[in-house]
Design a protein around this motif. Sequence first.
Motif, short mmCIF file in Angstrom:
data_model
loop_
_atom_site.label_atom_id
_atom_site.label_comp_id
_atom_site.label_asym_id
_atom_site.label_seq_id
_atom_site.Cartn_x
_atom_site.Cartn_y
_atom_site.Cartn_z
N ILE A 31 1.01 -0.89 -0.26
CA ILE A 31 0.11 -0.29 -0.10
C ILE A 31 0.75 1.20 -0.43
CG2 ILE A 31 -1.55 1.87 1.19
CD1 ILE A 31 -3.08 -1.38 2.21
N ILE A 32 2.02 1.56 0.39
CA ILE A 32 2.67 2.54 1.33
C ILE A 32 3.84 2.78 -0.85
CG2 ILE A 32 4.90 3.57 1.33
CD1 ILE A 32 4.20 1.66 4.59
N ASN A 33 3.68 1.19 -1.27
CA ASN A 33 4.41 2.11 -2.63
C ASN A 33 3.74 2.44 -3.74
OD1 ASN A 33 7.66 1.23 -2.15
ND2 ASN A 33 6.64 -0.15 -1.53
N PHE A 34 2.44 1.52 -3.31
CA PHE A 34 1.35 1.60 -4.58
C PHE A 34 0.91 3.44 -4.69
CE2 PHE A 34 -3.96 2.09 -5.25
CZ PHE A 34 -3.31 1.69 -6.82
N THR A 35 0.52 3.80 -3.04
CA THR A 35 -0.46 5.34 -2.94
C THR A 35 1.53 6.25 -2.89
OG1 THR A 35 -1.33 4.44 -1.19
CG2 THR A 35 -0.28 7.05 -0.89
N TYR A 36 2.45 5.70 -3.25
CA TYR A 36 4.03 6.80 -3.70
C TYR A 36 3.06 6.68 -5.13
CZ TYR A 36 7.66 8.71 -6.07
OH TYR A 36 9.00 8.59 -6.37
N LEU A 37 3.62 5.66 -6.27
CA LEU A 37 2.58 4.96 -7.95
C LEU A 37 2.07 6.15 -8.36
CD1 LEU A 37 5.08 1.23 -7.94
CD2 LEU A 37 5.86 3.96 -8.82
N LYS A 38 0.67 5.31 -7.70
CA LYS A 38 -0.24 6.39 -7.77
C LYS A 38 -0.33 7.88 -7.83
CE LYS A 38 -4.91 5.59 -8.95
NZ LYS A 38 -5.46 5.78 -10.14
N ARG A 39 -0.40 8.83 -6.76
CA ARG A 39 -0.32 9.73 -6.95
C ARG A 39 0.63 10.46 -7.97
NH1 ARG A 39 0.01 11.06 -0.15
NH2 ARG A 39 -2.72 9.87 0.04
N TRP A 40 2.05 9.85 -8.19
CA TRP A 40 2.84 9.80 -9.41
C TRP A 40 2.56 10.12 -10.03
CZ3 TRP A 40 5.04 7.58 -13.40
CH2 TRP A 40 5.89 7.92 -13.67
N SER A 41 1.79 8.94 -10.57
CA SER A 41 0.90 8.71 -11.85
C SER A 41 0.42 10.11 -12.27
CB SER A 41 0.42 7.32 -12.25
OG SER A 41 -0.29 7.43 -13.04
N GLN A 42 -0.76 10.36 -11.61
CA GLN A 42 -1.81 11.21 -11.02
C GLN A 42 -1.49 13.23 -11.86
OE1 GLN A 42 -4.18 10.69 -7.75
NE2 GLN A 42 -5.65 9.77 -8.72
N ARG A 43 -0.01 12.43 -10.97
CA ARG A 43 0.64 14.48 -11.29
C ARG A 43 1.55 14.16 -12.40
NH1 ARG A 43 2.65 13.14 -5.73
NH2 ARG A 43 4.78 12.61 -7.17
N SER A 44 1.89 13.29 -13.00
CA SER A 44 3.02 13.07 -14.16
C SER A 44 1.14 13.06 -15.07
CB SER A 44 2.93 11.95 -14.21
OG SER A 44 4.14 11.77 -13.58
N GLN A 45 -0.25 12.84 -14.93
CA GLN A 45 -0.73 13.15 -15.74
C GLN A 45 -0.94 14.68 -16.10
OE1 GLN A 45 -3.57 9.61 -15.61
NE2 GLN A 45 -2.58 8.75 -15.57
#
Length: 181
Positions: free
Chosen positions: A153-167
Motif C-alpha cells: 500500500i505504501i508503494n502503491f500510494t506513492y506510485l499512484k499519486r506520482w502517476s496522477q501528478r504526471s498525467q
Amino acid sequence: MNSLLNTYQQASHILSDLLYQGGWVLSLLLMLSSLLASLLLERYWFRFVSYPKLLRNYQQTQSKTLPLHWQAAAKDLSRRCDLELALGRYLSLIKNLISLCPLLGLLGTVSGMIEVFDNMAVSANSDPQLMAAAIARATLPTMLGMSIALLGIINFTYLKRWSQRSQLNLAATGLSLGSHQ
C-alpha cells in the motif's frame, strides 16, 4: 566466500522452516509477494528511467510540430494517449494483489486453526503450551499477509499519486486529451 555461503545456507534454512510452519498458504503468499514486488520494481523503473525518456521524446516531437494541423494533432494525440496509458499500467493489478494478501493470510490462519483443533481432538492432549505454540504458528500467515499488504500500500500510494501528478503535468504541457477536434 565461505562465510557468504554459510549465511546463504542459514537464510535458506530459516525460510524453509518458516514456510513449513506457516503451511501451504505461506508458499502461495511468497509467490504472490514475488509477483507484487516485480510489478512494483517495474513501475519504479518506469518512473525513474523509462518515463523521463518518453516524456523528453514527446516534448521534443511536440515542439517540432507546432502549430498543429490535423495530421500532426492526430499523431500528438496518439503519443499523449500512449504516455497516459503507460503511466497507469499495472496499477490496478498491483492494487488487486495487495488486497489479496491479507485475505490469503486469513485463509492460512483459519486452515491452521482447523488443523490445531483437529490434532487436539485426535490426541486428546490439552497442554496449554503446545496449544499456544500451534496457534502462534497458525497466525503466522495473517501476519505475513498484512505485512506484505502494508508495504504494498505504501508503494502503491506513492506510485499512484506520482502517476496522477504526471498525467496532470502532461495535460498542462499542451492540449489535453479530448480537446483535439
